[in-house]
Design a protein around this motif. Structure first.
Motif, PDB file in Angstrom:
ATOM      1  N   ASP A   1      42.382  35.216  40.987  1.00  0.00           N
ATOM      2  CA  ASP A   1      43.705  34.950  42.029  1.00  0.00           C
ATOM      3  C   ASP A   1      44.915  35.284  41.230  1.00  0.00           C
ATOM      4  O   ASP A   1      45.073  35.013  40.133  1.00  0.00           O
ATOM      5  CB  ASP A   1      43.514  33.662  42.766  1.00  0.00           C
ATOM      6  N   ASP A   2      46.078  35.467  42.185  1.00  0.00           N
ATOM      7  CA  ASP A   2      47.466  35.599  41.543  1.00  0.00           C
ATOM      8  C   ASP A   2      47.487  36.340  40.530  1.00  0.00           C
ATOM      9  O   ASP A   2      48.287  36.084  39.581  1.00  0.00           O
ATOM     10  CB  ASP A   2      47.740  34.032  41.355  1.00  0.00           C
TER      11      ASP A   2
ATOM     12  N   GLU B   1      47.819  40.865  47.855  1.00  0.00           N
ATOM     13  CA  GLU B   1      47.965  39.543  48.418  1.00  0.00           C
ATOM     14  C   GLU B   1      49.431  39.722  49.215  1.00  0.00           C
ATOM     15  O   GLU B   1      50.245  40.151  48.614  1.00  0.00           O
ATOM     16  CB  GLU B   1      47.935  38.340  47.536  1.00  0.00           C
TER      17      GLU B   1
HETATM   18 MG    MG Z   1      46.579  34.068  45.583  1.00  0.00          MG
END
Ligand code: MG
Ligand code: C2E
Ligand code: MG
Ligand code: MG
Length: 292
Positions: free
Chosen positions: A180-181, A237
């Protein structure tokens, strides 16, 4: 001058800390209560594959439905839940709840649908984490491939050797693992090769500015091509505009999550969105084609 500032500053802080401490204790108690009273709810945000224009899965995002304050977003309580350790129980509830939901959706005919769940470092470090996950999956009767676990780079790097072991066990069970990220931490892609990963989620801070900041565009482009060379899927995202989508698409990104397609919604709204076609304009606007 410096002295004056220093004194003012420390007075300010002393008062601030007392307030904050009280607030924290209040919030901590309220979080315990919220878990017991089932005030948490999972929202789901569609993940769209633009080669088919269909939603292929959704990310589960926790909300605290407070009886007086209304909907409280995770950034307002997850950090404290992590500090106090309550995240272990909350995280188990999230997994259980997401798997039950996936079971229900599967029964409604949503075959192949994937649910992504966010994990916290402390949760993954629990000695019984892998067996907990396996038990929940078994109890809900879902295929492991349909569950995608999201970890951040910093979570992985903090305790790399232990985390590799844990993720390998989960991956061998068939679960999907995502970072993530991605791009906000300090890990290199070559280092990440040691982890059993399926997907990188490019952080929305890069996607945000992609149409007017050539550096961010270059970063996105590089992440996508390297990820593909390592056989990883890439999801963008925080895609809010069609221009962002079109540019990412011209770089080869196939999966998208963001307000352009849908905000996070209650579970009840997902089946209708699953039927929908998410048509997008596939031509990047000429003014934003960055040539290098
Ligand atoms: Mg994220
Ligand atoms: P995340 O995992 O990176 O989730 C994506 C966040 O970006 C979500 O915020 C989502 O609503 C927001 N977002 C999605 N599309 C867009 C967009 O187009 N524009 C903008 N500006 N934002 C967008 P949310 O739901 O407030 O969650 C914030 C963070 O809280 C998550 O970031 C995740 O780190 C954490 N979180 C959420 N649910 C859980 C959970 O169940 N467990 C744990 N440990 N953390 C969670
Ligand atoms: Mg996430
Ligand atoms: Mg985040």
């Amino acid at each position: 001058h410096a002295k004056d500032n220093g004194r003012n500053c420390s007075q300010f802080f002393t008062r601030g800390i007392d307030d904050t401490l009280q607030e924290r204790i209040g919030l901590e108690n309220a979080l315990h209560h919220a878990l017991k009273q089932q005030q948490f709810q999972l929202y789901y945000q569609p993940q769209v594959d633009v080669s088919s224009n269909k939603m292929i899965g959704a990310e589960a995002l926790i909300r605290w439905i407070h009886p007086e304050k209304g909907i409280i977003p995770p950034d307002a309580f997850i950090p404290l839940a992590e500090e106090t350790g309550l995240i272990v129980d909350i995280g188990r509830w999230v997994l259980e709840s997401a798997c039950q939901q996936l079971r229900a959706w599967t029964d409604q005919g949503m075959d192949g649908f994937v649910v992504s769940v966010n994990l916290s470092a402390l949760q993954v470090q629990q000695p019984d984490f892998v067996s907990d996950v396996c038990q929940i999956i078994k109890r809900c009767g879902i295929q492991p491939e349909r569950l995608d676990l999201e970890l951040t780079e910093s979570m992985i790097m903090r305790n790399a050797e232990e985390t590799i072991k844990t993720l390998k066990q989960l991956s061998e069970q068939g679960l999907q693992i995502s970072i993530d990220d991605f791009g906000t931490g300090y890990s290199s892609l070559s280092y990440l090769k040691r982890f059993p990963l399926d997907k990188l989620k490019i952080d929305r801070s890069f996607v945000n500015d992609i149409t007017n900041d050539p550096d961010d565009a270059m970063i996105c482009r590089t992440i996508i091509s390297m990820a593909h060379n390592l056989n990883l899927k890439v999801i963008a995202e925080g895609v809010e505009t069609n221009e962002q989508q079109a540019l990412m698409r011209s770089y080869g990104c196939e999966l998208y999550q963001g307000y352009l397609f849908s905000r996070p919604v209650p579970a009840s709204e997902i089946p209708a969105l699953r039927e929908r076609s998410f048509e997008v304009d596939t031509n990047p606007p000429a003014s934003t084609i960055l040539d290098y």
